[in-house]
Design a protein around this motif. Structure first.
Motif, PDB file in Angstrom:
ATOM      1  N   TRP A 148      -5.781  -1.264  -1.841  1.00 36.38           N
ATOM      2  CA  TRP A 148      -7.016  -0.656  -2.353  1.00 36.38           C
ATOM      3  C   TRP A 148      -6.840   0.846  -2.482  1.00 36.38           C
ATOM      4  O   TRP A 148      -6.902   1.582  -1.515  1.00 36.38           O
ATOM      5  N   ARG A 149      -6.625   1.270  -3.715  1.00 40.72           N
ATOM      6  CA  ARG A 149      -6.427   2.702  -3.988  1.00 40.72           C
ATOM      7  C   ARG A 149      -7.780   3.395  -3.994  1.00 40.72           C
ATOM      8  O   ARG A 149      -8.732   2.938  -4.637  1.00 40.72           O
ATOM      9  N   CYS A 150      -7.878   4.534  -3.299  1.00 47.72           N
ATOM     10  CA  CYS A 150      -9.148   5.271  -3.179  1.00 47.72           C
ATOM     11  C   CYS A 150      -9.066   6.530  -4.023  1.00 47.72           C
ATOM     12  O   CYS A 150      -8.870   7.639  -3.487  1.00 47.72           O
ATOM     13  N   THR A 151      -9.221   6.394  -5.326  1.00 50.00           N
ATOM     14  CA  THR A 151      -9.007   7.556  -6.208  1.00 50.00           C
ATOM     15  C   THR A 151     -10.056   8.646  -6.009  1.00 50.00           C
ATOM     16  O   THR A 151      -9.734   9.831  -6.061  1.00 50.00           O
ATOM     17  N   VAL A 184      -3.583   2.007   6.481  1.00 52.09           N
ATOM     18  CA  VAL A 184      -3.766   3.179   5.629  1.00 52.09           C
ATOM     19  C   VAL A 184      -2.398   3.721   5.227  1.00 52.09           C
ATOM     20  O   VAL A 184      -1.544   3.946   6.090  1.00 52.09           O
ATOM     21  N   ALA A 185      -2.194   3.893   3.921  1.00 51.95           N
ATOM     22  CA  ALA A 185      -0.993   4.554   3.411  1.00 51.95           C
ATOM     23  C   ALA A 185      -1.443   5.861   2.768  1.00 51.95           C
ATOM     24  O   ALA A 185      -2.085   5.856   1.715  1.00 51.95           O
ATOM     25  N   PRO A 204       0.815  -1.219   0.000  1.00 53.50           N
ATOM     26  CA  PRO A 204       0.000   0.000   0.000  1.00 53.50           C
ATOM     27  C   PRO A 204       0.852   1.273   0.000  1.00 53.50           C
ATOM     28  O   PRO A 204       0.508   2.263  -0.673  1.00 53.50           O
ATOM     29  N   ALA A 205       1.978   1.234   0.735  1.00 52.92           N
ATOM     30  CA  ALA A 205       2.855   2.413   0.771  1.00 52.92           C
ATOM     31  C   ALA A 205       3.434   2.684  -0.613  1.00 52.92           C
ATOM     32  O   ALA A 205       3.505   3.838  -1.060  1.00 52.92           O
ATOM     33  N   LEU A 206       3.814   1.629  -1.334  1.00 46.16           N
ATOM     34  CA  LEU A 206       4.399   1.832  -2.668  1.00 46.16           C
ATOM     35  C   LEU A 206       3.354   2.311  -3.664  1.00 46.16           C
ATOM     36  O   LEU A 206       3.647   3.112  -4.550  1.00 46.16           O
ATOM     37  N   ARG A 262      -2.696  10.821  -2.185  1.00 45.26           N
ATOM     38  CA  ARG A 262      -2.727   9.396  -2.529  1.00 45.26           C
ATOM     39  C   ARG A 262      -3.173   8.640  -1.277  1.00 45.26           C
ATOM     40  O   ARG A 262      -2.569   8.807  -0.208  1.00 45.26           O
ATOM     41  N   LEU A 263      -4.221   7.831  -1.424  1.00 46.28           N
ATOM     42  CA  LEU A 263      -4.739   7.073  -0.283  1.00 46.28           C
ATOM     43  C   LEU A 263      -4.916   5.611  -0.713  1.00 46.28           C
ATOM     44  O   LEU A 263      -5.667   5.332  -1.654  1.00 46.28           O
TER      45      LEU A 263
END
Lengths: 330, 187
Positions: free
Chosen positions: A274-277, A248-249, A170-172, A263-264
């Motif tokens: 799971w990217r939250c665009t 959470v990243a 998630p961090a990357l 960026r979340l």
């Protein structure tokens, strides 16, 4: 553990040559980096490779160096403990350091590698149980859907409901990292967000686009992220070491009090990071205040469909998003 | 079978083992070094912790064939290494664990003490939080964690000539400290 042929390549080309060619059965060969996940899988007979290709004898895929574009290229064989203790990275990319430090135990971080952490297999109870012929192992059913699902996905699930176990991934994704994959035809670059797949869109027995004859050799962070504020927060059932119940990243580019870019990415709640665009777009132009925290949490979990036993992950993740925003506001 | 060239506790050894054997299996079943414990055998408990080039690793998740060329230290090697370096008695970590009664069944102790030794080699003056972080991969099912952490704290205090922190039940004194022998009847 069943016996196997241990291959010790001296170069990446030799390593690739030891992997199965296209069209050959893929289950018979496994790549070993730190081995902290693979040996566990082999002991449980989840995989029984005839050949194990050891990457530790291959020079040149450890450590990190600046790229010509001002980014940072990190070798996939870099050990997690070396990321955790890197004072330069602590200043420039704290979210990656926090994520690496959140992985497992000191012993596992001493051996475990960046690439291995990204390619590790799920921890779902049914997948890890050698006697359960679940969907992930080529069976016909995801038993977690109607069974024990406290630790399973609330987002992006179906037909498998595993959660991706990596802390570093998630961090990357939130750093817009790019992974370098090497195969017989040469290198290809894949953005972190596209590397991981959902069970509904990719092969259900895999979690990423890596082919059986490819190796992740490097992770490149783009230029300029040193100027962003970023943090990785993780909740575990057992605080000493455990996989994430939720993580959470969050990375923010600030302009004074206002969020200029965001960026979340969530961990521990979906079969991939799971990217939250839509939440990222919502954050742009806002101050970090009570309303922003509430709106971000609501938006990020808008599509959540908890299973019978994991509804707690919704407010937990919303709380983590709030804490991450507040941490970056100060 | 393949012949492995291992360096264990300073001894250079040749040992024949199948390629899929773990370092733990070779240590215990080929070399007779049974101090490293086979607990869960899958990376959860830390009882098999050994030092490889000074870093704590899980011998159960390390292939013996990939340990060639590394300096391996097991619990059996701590005291000899301490004496070779000019010390007396056991390694200060072992000695502090002994005085503090930081064990019940003892199964987790070799791993605990090696994790503590690795920490003190890297950071001779860790905080209590750093001690807990360094020992976070070693489970004690007798739940003797309090005295384990206190043993490492005592070891740190004595090596830096500082007054050791007191346990909650003995305010003002540390009954295990050499400098302050217990005045009450507490063991």
């Amino acid at each position: 553990m069943k016996s196997f042929e241990l291959v010790m390549p001296k170069t990446l080309d030799e390593a690739i040559a030891a992997l199965p060619e296209s069209g050959q059965p893929t289950e018979r060969v496994r790549v070993l980096a730190g081995g902290q996940d693979l040996l566990g899988e082999m002991k449980e007979s989840l995989v029984t490779p005839e050949r194990v290709v050891n990457l530790k004898t291959v020079p040149g895929i450890e450590g990190h160096e600046p790229t010509a574009e001002g980014g940072l290229r990190i070798g996939a064989l870099t050990r997690l403990i070396d990321l955790e203790r890197d004072e330069g990275l602590q200043g420039s990319h704290p979210m990656l350091v926090e994520a690496a430090a959140a992985v497992a135990t000191p012993q596992i971080r001493s051996m475990g590698t960046l690439g291995g952490n990204l390619c590790q297999r799920p921890r779902c109870f049914y997948y890890r149980n050698p006697h359960s012929p679940c969907l992930k192992k080529g069976g016909t059913e995801c038993f977690s859907y109607g069974g024990l699902n406290k630790y399973n996905a609330i987002l992006g699930g179906g037909p498998s409901y595993i959660v991706h176990p990596s802390d570093v991934a998630p961090a990357l994704v939130s750093y817009d990292a790019v992974f370098t994959l090497l195969g017989p035809a040469g290198e290809r670059e894949v953005p972190a967000d596209s590397f991981f797949t959902l069970p509904s869109s990719g092969e259900v027995t895999r979690e990423n686009v890596l082919a059986a004859n490819e190796i992740v050799t490097a992770v490149t962070l783009p230029a300029g992220r040193e100027a962003w504020k970023a943090t990785y927060l993780k909740v575990r059932e057992r605080d000493s070491f455990d996989f994430a119940l939720s993580a959470v990243a969050l990375a923010l580019k600030m302009n004074g009090d206002l969020i200029e870019q965001a960026r979340l990415t969530l961990g521990g709640v979906a079969p991939k990071p799971w990217r939250c665009t839509s939440t990222e777009e919502l954050l742009v132009g806002r101050k970090i205040d009570e309303e922003t925290c509430r709106l971000a949490g609501e938006d990020a979990l808008r599509m959540a469909e908890p299973l019978e036993q994991n509804g707690y992950k919704v407010p937990m993740t919303q709380g983590l998003i709030r804490r991450a925003l507040q941490a970056l506001a100060s | 079978m393949r012949v492995l060239h291992l360096c264990v506790n300073g001894d250079r050894l040749e040992v024949a083992a199948p390629p899929h054997w773990t370092l733990l299996e070779v240590l215990r079943y080929k070399l007779g070094l049974t101090g490293s414990k086979q607990g869960c055998d899958k990376g959860d408990c830390g009882a098999c912790t050994v030092l490889v080039d000074g870093k704590p690793v899980l011998a159960c998740l390390t292939l013996a064939a990939l340990s060639e060329g590394r300096e391996i230290t097991t619990i059996e090697g701590l005291m000899p290494a301490h004496r070779q370096a000019g010390g007396e008695g056991a390694d200060p970590v072992q000695e502090a664990f002994d005085r503090c009664g930081a064990l019940q069944c003892g199964f987790c102790q070799p791993g605990m003490m090696l994790s503590a030794r690795a920490l003190l080699n890297d950071n001779p003056t860790p905080s209590p939080a750093e001690i807990k972080h360094a020992l976070s991969g070693n489970l004690c099912r007798c739940t003797g964690y309090t005295q384990i952490v206190q043993a490492v704290e005592l070891c740190v205090a004595e090596s830096t000539s500082k007054k050791p922190r007191s346990p909650a039940w003995a305010p003002g004194v540390n009954p295990w400290s050499r400098a302050e022998p217990a005045s009450g009847g507490q063991d």
